[in-house]
Design an enzyme around this catalytic site. Sequence first.
Site, PDB file in Angstrom:
ATOM      1  N   SER A 189     -11.855  -1.595   1.992  1.00 30.21           N
ATOM      2  CA  SER A 189     -11.032  -1.814   3.186  1.00 30.21           C
ATOM      3  C   SER A 189     -10.539  -0.481   3.733  1.00 30.21           C
ATOM      4  O   SER A 189      -9.867   0.271   3.029  1.00 30.21           O
ATOM      5  CB  SER A 189      -9.841  -2.712   2.854  1.00 30.21           C
ATOM      6  OG  SER A 189     -10.280  -3.990   2.456  1.00 30.21           O
ATOM      7  N   ARG A 232       0.820  -1.221   0.000  1.00 27.54           N
ATOM      8  CA  ARG A 232       0.000   0.000   0.000  1.00 27.54           C
ATOM      9  C   ARG A 232       0.852   1.268   0.000  1.00 27.54           C
ATOM     10  O   ARG A 232       0.446   2.309   0.509  1.00 27.54           O
ATOM     11  CB  ARG A 232      -0.948   0.015   1.206  1.00 27.54           C
ATOM     12  CG  ARG A 232      -1.919  -1.162   1.263  1.00 27.54           C
ATOM     13  CD  ARG A 232      -2.850  -1.198   0.063  1.00 27.54           C
ATOM     14  NE  ARG A 232      -3.778  -2.321   0.173  1.00 27.54           N
ATOM     15  CZ  ARG A 232      -3.546  -3.542  -0.305  1.00 27.54           C
ATOM     16  NH1 ARG A 232      -2.422  -3.788  -0.960  1.00 27.54           N
ATOM     17  NH2 ARG A 232      -4.429  -4.506  -0.156  1.00 27.54           N
ATOM     18  N   GLU A 243      -6.232   3.113   5.227  1.00 26.30           N
ATOM     19  CA  GLU A 243      -5.901   3.075   3.804  1.00 26.30           C
ATOM     20  C   GLU A 243      -6.314   4.347   3.067  1.00 26.30           C
ATOM     21  O   GLU A 243      -5.539   4.885   2.286  1.00 26.30           O
ATOM     22  CB  GLU A 243      -6.551   1.864   3.134  1.00 26.30           C
ATOM     23  CG  GLU A 243      -5.824   0.556   3.398  1.00 26.30           C
ATOM     24  CD  GLU A 243      -6.151  -0.493   2.353  1.00 26.30           C
ATOM     25  OE1 GLU A 243      -6.469  -0.118   1.204  1.00 26.30           O
ATOM     26  OE2 GLU A 243      -6.083  -1.689   2.681  1.00 26.30           O
TER      27      GLU A 243
END
Length: 346
Positions: free
Chosen positions: A235, A163, A331
């Site tokens: 998410s 990420r 995120e």
Amino acid sequence: MDSKTTHSLTQFNTLGLEADCLRLVRARQEAELVAICLQAFKQQEPILLIGGGSNIVLTETFLGTAVLVETKGIEVTQDEQCYYLKVEAGEVWHDLINFCLDNEMPGLENLALIPGSVGAAPIQNIGAYGAELAQFCDWVEYLDLASGEIKRLKGGDCEFAYRESIFKNALKHRAVILRVGFVLPKAWQPNLSYGPLQELSERSQGVTPREVFDCICETRMAKLPDPAVLGNVGSFFKNPVVSQQTFDALKRQYSDIVGYALDDSKIKLAAGWLIDRAGLKGLSVGNASIHLKQALVIVNKGGCSGQDVCDLARLVIDRIFEQFGVRLEVEPRIIGATGQKELADA
């Protein structure tokens, strides 16, 4: 520009948060996108680039220009070993995967149904079900706001990690991604290492790319709410990475803890398991709530604010740290009046 006039961003963020901006521009051509961004940058005006709007939490009125990136186009070349794709930033990520499968160019199917645009994908190094964008990224072309030049970075120079990418670090606030190059090997091998895909690997006959795609889509649709029905960004929390020693200690206390071994002897924990084990499904702040079916997801139950979402996220992070000694990270990008900010400051 009349500062008293604002434009709604509610329909342009998948959480469905009510928020405005001072100026809203649609960029359908590269020339438009470049000109708008350079003008705002030179005038020191905040810029918010929006693709699918699936990775942002809007917390207040954005005091600048929001640019809807809607550039389109997919070009394909090939040699004996690979297909090479040049894809404009405004293309929808899931539509690109469908295009590839329709044209018998498999490889990206494990990343099906990840919301968002192609231009946003390298920033986050999107990943799911055992695959990451970094595996297929040939290059990224971007506008350097500081110099006004269009530059190209090879995939290996994008500093991809879990990420993470150079676009979230060294090039943050400086790069506007224009297009992405992908390389898809013709010698396709199914990636069946993760979750429900393992059942496909047990079959005696070969697995097709479309079967992998269908399995991923069915799994995601069963676990993740449709943003059109229940606002969310998918998410919300990253899977935390811990040392083997930390994992072993947690394993002694929680025998069913879920973790995945990484190449560097670290363990990636399943954040969803941690949240679920802590009994936080259904936890709410205002009209923001942890989804009952998937603990990684924060949903807008109707009329929730960006502040509700941030307060709930902080509460979850604190509870998980108290119980497991593990610090979760979010995120999506938290967007304030002048751009991205840290969750702690929201």
